[in-house]
Write a protein that holds these residues in place. Structure first.
Motif, PDB file in Angstrom:
ATOM      1  N   ARG A  36       0.716  -2.183  -5.989  1.00 21.31           N
ATOM      2  CA  ARG A  36       0.407  -3.603  -5.788  1.00 21.31           C
ATOM      3  C   ARG A  36      -0.384  -4.145  -6.979  1.00 21.31           C
ATOM      4  O   ARG A  36      -0.143  -5.250  -7.464  1.00 21.31           O
ATOM      5  N   ARG A  91       6.253   4.923 -12.082  1.00 17.91           N
ATOM      6  CA  ARG A  91       5.797   5.999 -11.190  1.00 17.91           C
ATOM      7  C   ARG A  91       5.171   7.123 -12.024  1.00 17.91           C
ATOM      8  O   ARG A  91       4.120   7.643 -11.686  1.00 17.91           O
ATOM      9  N   ARG A 163      12.427  -4.133   2.128  1.00 20.05           N
ATOM     10  CA  ARG A 163      11.567  -3.139   1.473  1.00 20.05           C
ATOM     11  C   ARG A 163      11.958  -1.723   1.862  1.00 20.05           C
ATOM     12  O   ARG A 163      11.981  -0.816   1.046  1.00 20.05           O
ATOM     13  N   ASP A 167      12.881   0.895  -0.918  1.00 21.82           N
ATOM     14  CA  ASP A 167      12.011   2.082  -1.055  1.00 21.82           C
ATOM     15  C   ASP A 167      12.769   3.379  -0.721  1.00 21.82           C
ATOM     16  O   ASP A 167      12.467   4.429  -1.266  1.00 21.82           O
TER      17      ASP A 167
END
Ligand code: DC
Length: 207
Positions: A36, A91, A163, A167
């Protein structure tokens, strides 16, 4: 003791992780906040969310960001976080920070999407928290309303489904339960019931 809590948006994993950390007096990392905060830094720069190079730079610069919790927890940022989190290089830029957190001498509780599979595959306890999309949308709508955001249940449910889809189907560290995770379905549980069930799982694992 390292406790890995994974699961989709609004499954209850954040509250469960916080309460387990308090119970066992362990440090807690909400890893969703890293994604976020990366998305927020990018948006504040005014750049597009899909610029991988700038997203990686934002992820690397996170320590310098002054977290604005209210904006970070908002609906818009959850969606933006899911977009930047689908980028492998972003990531990768956040792995070390999360790995270091697991090295606390007493252990740690981490919650996210890939804790049991990628960040801490060696965790002593892995719990995959889930609930039906409708239940999660109701919880998220209540939470957003409580924080003064104007919400429409149908829009929140659509967000949750979108989402979940992104995801779960991205190529890099998709949301999935580790083979050795215990599944905790909280659809019919209130938060105290969910925490109690999670505690029972940890205690059974020797915590
Ligand atoms: O848990 P959350 O809703 O705050 O997470 C926001 C987004 O960040 C989520 O949609 C996917 C991403 N995320 C991730 O990919 N891996 C994590 N360990 C935590 C969050």
């Amino acid at each position: 003791m390292i406790i890995a809590i994974d699961g989709p948006a609004a499954s209850g994993k954040g509250t469960i992780a916080r309460r387990l950390a308090a119970h066992f007096d362990l440090p807690h990392l909400d890893t969703g906040m890293l994604y976020r905060a990366t998305a927020l830094a990018l948006m504040d720069e005014g750049g597009p969310l899909d610029d991988v190079e700038r997203a990686v730079a934002a992820a690397r610069g996170l320590a310098l960001v002054d977290f604005d919790e209210t904006r970070l927890r908002g609906r818009e940022m959850g969606e933006a976080a899911s977009v930047v989190a689908a980028m492998g290089p972003v990531r990768a830029a956040l792995v070390d920070m999360q790995r270091r957190f697991t090295l606390h001498p007493r252990g740690a509780v981490l919650d996210g999407r890939d804790i049991g599979t990628v960040i801490a595959p060696e965790a002593d306890v892995k719990i995959f928290v889930t609930a039906s999309p409708e239940t999660r949308a109701q919880r998220r709508a209540l939470e957003l309303k409580g924080r003064g955001e104007a919400v429409d249940y149908a829009a929140v449910l659509a967000d949750i489904r979108k989402r979940d889809e992104r995801d779960s189907h991205r190529s890099s560290a998709p949301l999935k339960a580790a083979a050795d995770a215990r599944i905790l379905d909280t659809t019919d549980l209130d938060i105290d019931g969910a925490v109690k069930a999670a505690l029972a799982i940890v205690e059974k694992a020797g915590g």
